[in-house]
Design a protein around this motif. Structure first.
Motif, PDB file in Angstrom:
ATOM      1  N   ARG A  60       0.837  -1.210   0.000  1.00 56.44           N
ATOM      2  CA  ARG A  60       0.000   0.000   0.000  1.00 56.44           C
ATOM      3  C   ARG A  60       0.870   1.257   0.000  1.00 56.44           C
ATOM      4  NH1 ARG A  60      -5.583   0.173  -1.067  1.00 56.44           N
ATOM      5  NH2 ARG A  60      -5.707   2.396  -1.465  1.00 56.44           N
ATOM      6  N   ASP A  82       0.216   4.066  -2.778  1.00 51.85           N
ATOM      7  CA  ASP A  82      -0.275   5.393  -2.398  1.00 51.85           C
ATOM      8  C   ASP A  82       0.781   6.482  -2.550  1.00 51.85           C
ATOM      9  OD1 ASP A  82      -2.458   3.874  -1.752  1.00 51.85           O
ATOM     10  OD2 ASP A  82      -2.794   4.793   0.203  1.00 51.85           O
ATOM     11  N   PHE A 141      -0.895   9.656   8.282  1.00 52.52           N
ATOM     12  CA  PHE A 141      -1.092   9.456   6.846  1.00 52.52           C
ATOM     13  C   PHE A 141      -2.427  10.034   6.389  1.00 52.52           C
ATOM     14  CE2 PHE A 141       2.298   6.129   6.756  1.00 52.52           C
ATOM     15  CZ  PHE A 141       2.993   6.644   5.672  1.00 52.52           C
ATOM     16  N   HIS A 153      -3.648  10.185   2.693  1.00 54.01           N
ATOM     17  CA  HIS A 153      -3.681   8.752   2.413  1.00 54.01           C
ATOM     18  C   HIS A 153      -4.496   8.019   3.485  1.00 54.01           C
ATOM     19  CE1 HIS A 153      -0.674   9.567  -0.633  1.00 54.01           C
ATOM     20  NE2 HIS A 153       0.082  10.153   0.283  1.00 54.01           N
ATOM     21  N   LEU A 189      -4.325   3.965   3.615  1.00 55.54           N
ATOM     22  CA  LEU A 189      -3.077   3.500   4.204  1.00 55.54           C
ATOM     23  C   LEU A 189      -3.100   3.713   5.717  1.00 55.54           C
ATOM     24  CD1 LEU A 189      -0.166   2.488   4.095  1.00 55.54           C
ATOM     25  CD2 LEU A 189       0.541   4.803   3.441  1.00 55.54           C
TER      26      LEU A 189
END
Length: 342
Positions: A184, A188, A252, A257, A260
């Protein structure tokens, strides 16, 4: 005519038999309801599918001890480790659905392992368990070896993009939650870290400290001493909000993100065998929520960097569903090999 007359003759017997079966069923349900109303009448077992001493075990023991006050019966932790949590999970799944055997489920045992690992195909958590309560979540910290000479998110990403496949990141094995997080990260952040599987998270941390791997994803409690000593340099965290001990390090989610961020937060919850009466589930949910509100429990969990959750059984169910969505999305996007259908 003979068939019709015979059917009419049999009909009263059929309805009499059906009425008898319904009466028996009603009696069983009434007895179960009465038992649920008196629950619990003996100690309750909470199965932890990992060895004693880890974060999962500590959370389980804190909550179990505090649930005694509400239930009037002790909640005894039973460690049944092995096969990545499968042994303990299967023990709970096959237990009598009477509320006296519960399981501590994690993001790995309830979601990731059933999707990623072929040996867990025989256990479907959605069918084997009913959620009781979400207990807590543990943030992850993402760090790099200090020899890289970078100290924040932007610098780490720039370095990784300039040197694809030259920075290593470890995980506890192929198909583990750490493996998914590594994939991931690549997706990302549009980078290409080289994934190295190890046998367990302990060797992963050791490899990062030695410089064998340069990027580390780890639960905050185990990385915190190394971060404090300067042996690891944190550049992001996966958490509900910034950690008080690392106020300068963004989450994150802040960095844009969210998937994530949520995937890398380890969470724990209590489950019961499928078929456990709703009254029992409600009773356990109330006791667990009361335990989580105890000041001593909250203080201990906060010192570990643990975020208290609680709430309804539906909250845990929603967490399982959302995590499964992210895991399957990651599997599809990365073309990861999964040896069974989903």
């Amino acid at each position: 005519q003979k068939v019709i007359s015979m059917s009419r003759a049999v009909r009263p017997f059929f309805w009499l038999k059906t009425a008898g079966l319904l009466a028996m069923l009603g009696a069983v349900m009434t007895a179960q309801a009465a038992d649920a109303g008196r629950y619990p009448q003996r100690p309750v077992r909470l199965v932890v599918p990992f060895t004693p001493g880890g974060s999962t075990d500590i959370v389980a023991r804190l909550v179990a001890e505090a649930m005694h006050a509400s239930l009037g019966q002790p909640v005894v932790v039973d460690n049944r480790a092995g096969a990545g949590g499968l042994i303990g999970a299967e023990y709970v799944a096959h237990a009598s659905p009477d509320g006296y055997t519960l399981g501590l489920g994690t993001i790995s045992t309830l979601v990731v392992n059933p999707i990623m690992l072929p040996q867990t195909a025989r256990l479907d958590p959605a069918k084997a368990f009913v959620p009781v309560v979400a207990l807590a979540s543990i943030p992850s910290v993402f760090s790099v070896h200090p020899d890289l000479g970078v100290s924040n998110f932007g610098q780490v990403v720039a370095l990784a993009r300039s040197k694809p496949d030259s920075l290593n990141i470890g995980s506890a094995g192929m198909g583990s939650i750490g493996h998914l997080i590594a994939e991931r990260l690549n997706t990302d952040l549009k980078i290409k870290l080289h994934h190295i599987p190890y046998k367990g998270q302990g060797p992963v941390v050791s490899s990062a400290l030695s410089g064998e791997t340069q990027v580390l994803s780890d639960q905050y409690p185990s990385s915190a001493p190394h971060v404090a000593a300067g042996r690891l340099v944190p550049f992001a965290v996966a958490a509900q909000e910034r950690l008080p001990t690392l106020p300068q390090v963004p989450t994150f989610r802040e960095l844009g993100h969210p998937a994530l961020n949520d995937l890398a937060i380890t969470w724990f919850g209590i489950v019961a065998p499928a078929g456990t009466p709703q009254a029992v589930v409600t009773r356990l949910n109330g006791a667990a929520n009361a335990a989580l509100q105890e000041p001593a429990v909250q203080e201990r969990l906060q010192t570990m960097g643990v975020h208290v959750l609680g709430g309804t059984p539906q909250r845990l169910s929603s967490m399982m569903d959302e995590t499964a969505r992210v895991v399957r999305q990651t599997v599809r996007e990365q073309g990861l090999a999964v040896d069974k259908p989903h």
